[in-house]
Design an enzyme around this catalytic site. Structure first.
Site, PDB file in Angstrom:
ATOM      1  N   GLU A  43       8.442  43.257 -11.000  1.00 26.51           N
ATOM      2  CA  GLU A  43       7.131  43.027 -10.400  1.00 26.51           C
ATOM      3  C   GLU A  43       7.106  43.389  -8.920  1.00 26.51           C
ATOM      4  OE1 GLU A  43       4.121  42.041 -11.546  1.00 26.51           O
ATOM      5  OE2 GLU A  43       4.743  41.959 -13.643  1.00 26.51           O
ATOM      6  N   PHE A  87       3.846  33.285 -21.826  1.00 31.94           N
ATOM      7  CA  PHE A  87       4.073  34.701 -21.533  1.00 31.94           C
ATOM      8  C   PHE A  87       3.561  35.531 -22.703  1.00 31.94           C
ATOM      9  CE2 PHE A  87       6.846  32.542 -18.657  1.00 31.94           C
ATOM     10  CZ  PHE A  87       6.950  33.363 -17.540  1.00 31.94           C
ATOM     11  N   GLY A 147       9.011  31.449 -22.568  1.00 33.82           N
ATOM     12  CA  GLY A 147       7.913  30.483 -22.560  1.00 33.82           C
ATOM     13  C   GLY A 147       6.709  30.998 -23.327  1.00 33.82           C
ATOM     14  N   HIS A 181      12.517  40.923 -19.824  1.00 33.30           N
ATOM     15  CA  HIS A 181      13.571  40.615 -20.792  1.00 33.30           C
ATOM     16  C   HIS A 181      13.120  39.421 -21.622  1.00 33.30           C
ATOM     17  CE1 HIS A 181      14.367  39.160 -16.734  1.00 33.30           C
ATOM     18  NE2 HIS A 181      14.978  38.097 -17.218  1.00 33.30           N
ATOM     19  N   LEU A 202      18.417  31.782 -10.569  1.00 31.86           N
ATOM     20  CA  LEU A 202      17.382  32.170 -11.526  1.00 31.86           C
ATOM     21  C   LEU A 202      16.115  31.333 -11.330  1.00 31.86           C
ATOM     22  CD1 LEU A 202      19.596  32.386 -14.755  1.00 31.86           C
ATOM     23  CD2 LEU A 202      19.357  34.035 -12.897  1.00 31.86           C
ATOM     24  N   ALA A 203      16.140  30.419 -10.351  1.00 30.88           N
ATOM     25  CA  ALA A 203      15.031  29.488 -10.168  1.00 30.88           C
ATOM     26  C   ALA A 203      13.833  30.170  -9.516  1.00 30.88           C
ATOM     27  CB  ALA A 203      15.479  28.305  -9.318  1.00 30.88           C
ATOM     28  N   TYR A 236       3.661  36.359  -6.755  1.00 34.45           N
ATOM     29  CA  TYR A 236       5.010  36.312  -7.332  1.00 34.45           C
ATOM     30  C   TYR A 236       5.827  37.521  -6.903  1.00 34.45           C
ATOM     31  CZ  TYR A 236       8.701  36.819 -10.832  1.00 34.45           C
ATOM     32  OH  TYR A 236       9.909  37.002 -11.452  1.00 34.45           O
ATOM     33  N   ARG A 270       4.793  48.191 -20.226  1.00 39.40           N
ATOM     34  CA  ARG A 270       5.983  47.458 -19.803  1.00 39.40           C
ATOM     35  C   ARG A 270       7.233  48.009 -20.485  1.00 39.40           C
ATOM     36  NH1 ARG A 270       2.822  46.285 -16.611  1.00 39.40           N
ATOM     37  NH2 ARG A 270       2.213  44.230 -15.793  1.00 39.40           N
ATOM     38  N   SER A 296      12.960  41.173  -9.474  1.00 36.81           N
ATOM     39  CA  SER A 296      12.033  41.432 -10.575  1.00 36.81           C
ATOM     40  C   SER A 296      11.393  42.803 -10.474  1.00 36.81           C
ATOM     41  CB  SER A 296      10.936  40.358 -10.571  1.00 36.81           C
ATOM     42  OG  SER A 296       9.877  40.698 -11.443  1.00 36.81           O
TER      43      SER A 296
END
Length: 222
Positions: free
Chosen positions: A51, A111, A108, A102, A4-5, A72, A140, A49
């Site tokens: 994205e 976001f 954070g 999600h 997940l990093a 990204y 989204r 993702s």
């Protein structure tokens, strides 16, 4: 192994493209190669993702071409294909979970979802005057993070490895999200939201709406 990093903030990836590539892209390769070199018998999950789809028109599923619109997204595409390559080249049980947005209270605060909800709380408490946002028309597919983590787990319990889109199939704009958040506090969003060009991306992703048919049919996830 759940990878997940990443440097996972899209806007920051434009400011730090090399760092994003090293963590979000090459970090995956380092993990896969470490597993291969030591012969670790494990199952590997790669956090892919939505994205990665970028400018490809919705709805997006496992067959939709990737068209990333940020460093990204591009780094995630690299990780996706490295995961598939290690699966096909070395027989590793390696899967890609292509998760759409999600959210949860742990998201954070930089976001957009948490930025909005935190601002609504502060405005309602008289501690903040305005909320500054970028593209209100961005569409989204928002889901609930704990349910998506269950989908990740299910992928590693399945008999064979595969790649899955995890989404709700519903579409809302940032404007819809802001309106709903302010409505919850009995406030009119138009009185408090201001547009700031700093929050626009150099290349926008207009609409991400996932088709979760495969994960529903094969893993019974909804």
């Amino acid at each position: 192994v759940y990878n997940l990093a990443a440097q996972s903030h899209v806007k920051v990836s434009f400011d730090e493209p090399e760092f994003t590539g090293l963590t979000t892209g090459l970090g995956t390769t380092r993990l896969l190669e470490a597993i291969r070199m030591v012969g670790l018998n494990c199952r590997f999950y790669q956090a892919s993702s939505s994205e990665m789809f970028g400018a490809s028109p919705p709805p997006q599923n496992e067959e939709t071409p990737f068209y990333p619109r940020s460093p990204y997204g591009a780094a995630k595409v690299y990780s996706y294909w490295m995961t598939r390559n290690y699966r096909e080249a070395y027989g590793m049980f390696a899967v890609n979970g292509i998760l759409f947005n999600h959210e949860s209270p742990r998201r954070g605060e930089t976001f957009v979802t948490r930025k909005i909800t935190m601002a609504v709380a502060r405005i309602a408490a008289g501690k903040q005057k305005y909320l500054y946002l970028g593209n209100l028309d961005a569409v989204r597919d928002w889901g609930y993070a704990p349910e998506y983590v269950e989908a990740m787990w299910l992928m590693l319990q399945h008999g064979e490895p595969g790649d899955y889109v995890v989404a709700t199939g519903t579409a809302y704009t940032v404007r819809d999200f802001a309106r709903a958040a302010f409505d919850a506090a009995n406030l009119n969003w138009e009185d408090y939201v201001r547009i700031d060009q700093r929050y626009y991306r150099p290349t926008e992703v207009d609409a991400l709406i996932g088709d979760p048919s495969l994960v529903a049919n094969k893993l019974s996830w909804r």
